[in-house]
Scaffold this motif. Structure first.
Motif, PDB file in Angstrom:
ATOM      1  N   LEU A 126     -44.518 -53.647  26.195  1.00  0.00           N
ATOM      2  CA  LEU A 126     -44.584 -52.282  25.681  1.00  0.00           C
ATOM      3  C   LEU A 126     -43.720 -51.408  26.584  1.00  0.00           C
ATOM      4  O   LEU A 126     -43.992 -51.283  27.788  1.00  0.00           O
TER       5      LEU A 126
ATOM      6  N   THR B  21     -46.401 -59.396  24.736  1.00  0.00           N
ATOM      7  CA  THR B  21     -45.746 -58.262  24.089  1.00  0.00           C
ATOM      8  C   THR B  21     -45.450 -57.231  25.160  1.00  0.00           C
ATOM      9  O   THR B  21     -46.372 -56.770  25.840  1.00  0.00           O
TER      10      THR B  21
ATOM     11  N   VAL C  85     -50.499 -47.559  18.912  1.00  0.00           N
ATOM     12  CA  VAL C  85     -49.759 -48.812  18.760  1.00  0.00           C
ATOM     13  C   VAL C  85     -50.721 -49.957  18.509  1.00  0.00           C
ATOM     14  O   VAL C  85     -51.862 -49.943  18.962  1.00  0.00           O
TER      15      VAL C  85
ATOM     16  N   LEU D  48     -42.087 -53.695  22.085  1.00  0.00           N
ATOM     17  CA  LEU D  48     -42.536 -52.543  21.331  1.00  0.00           C
ATOM     18  C   LEU D  48     -42.144 -51.283  22.100  1.00  0.00           C
ATOM     19  O   LEU D  48     -42.554 -51.122  23.256  1.00  0.00           O
TER      20      LEU D  48
END
Lengths: 107, 123
Positions: free
Chosen positions: A104, A102, A19, A11
């Motif tokens: 970032l 994930t 977010v 991301l």
């Protein structure tokens, strides 16, 4: 084993952005879900437990929601120190599996 | 102040047995609502749950590794030991020990982690 999937895997965002990261379980885990933040070379840090409870000392810009199979972690206004990898983990059934993470990254 | 620290070899040969010790302070594994677990992370990859032991000696290991893992505790020494047999290069990872704490009606969660120790499996 309960499988956890996270989206997105990566991301890209800017400081100040809001977010959301999603975690999906392969079966109902009630609200037995945690979110962790990990920075390079460091151990993970507990952010959220029981899907939506904020761990002591964690800034209020972090929030979690969901139950059953679908969960989200939201950061309301990204700060420079928030760029890291985030993992979900279920503690409803053994083994206590983690999601794939994930990452970032700064836009 | 709660701390955990992993100790053990940094390099093991294939087929050897790995023994890691987690020495902790600031809490007791004889108190209810507490556990110690082991988690590993191969370089650049995700976290993988290995095993845990609770205050009452209840133990749980990853089914995929169960035949290779043993976890024990020594409450008097504030230590938890993990052994993993038949090590392979794919077991190269940073191994973390961590405390689990029971949050009222919400289950056990990992709230403190050790710094981790990198174990490399190579001949």
């Amino acid at each position: 084993d309960i499988q956890l999937t996270q989206s997105p895997s990566f991301l890209s965002a800017s400081v100040g952005d809001r977010v959301t990261i999603t975690c999906r379980a392969s079966q109902d885990i009630n609200s037995y879900l945690a979110w962790y933040q990990q920075k390079p070379g460091k151990a993970p840090k507990l952010l959220i437990y029981a899907a939506s409870a904020l761990q002591s000392g964690v800034p209020s810009r972090f929030s979690g929601s969901g139950s059953g199979t679908d969960f989200t972690l939201t950061i309301s206004s990204l700060q420079p120190e928030d760029f890291a990898t985030y993992y979900c983990q279920q503690v409803n059934n053994y083994p206590f599996t983690f999601g794939p993470g994930t990452k970032l990254i700064i836009k | 102040q709660i701390t955990l620290k992993e100790s053990g070899p940094t390099l093991v040969k294939p087929t050897q047995t790995l023994t890691l010790t987690c020495t902790f302070s600031g809490f007791s594994l004889s108190n209810s609502g507490v556990g110690v677990g082991w988690i590993r992370q191969p370089p650049g990859k995700a976290l993988e749950w290995l095993a845990l032991i609770y205050w009452n000696d209840d133990k749980h290991s990853s089914p995929s590794l169960k035949s290779r893992l043993t976890i024990t505790k020594d409450t008097s020494k504030n230590q938890v030991v993990l052994t993993m047999t038949n090590m392979d290069p794919v077991d190269t990872a940073t191994y973390y020990c961590a405390r689990l704490f029971y949050y009222d009606s919400s289950g056990y969660y990992v709230d403190y982690w050790g710094q981790g120790t990198l174990v490399t499996v190579s001949s």
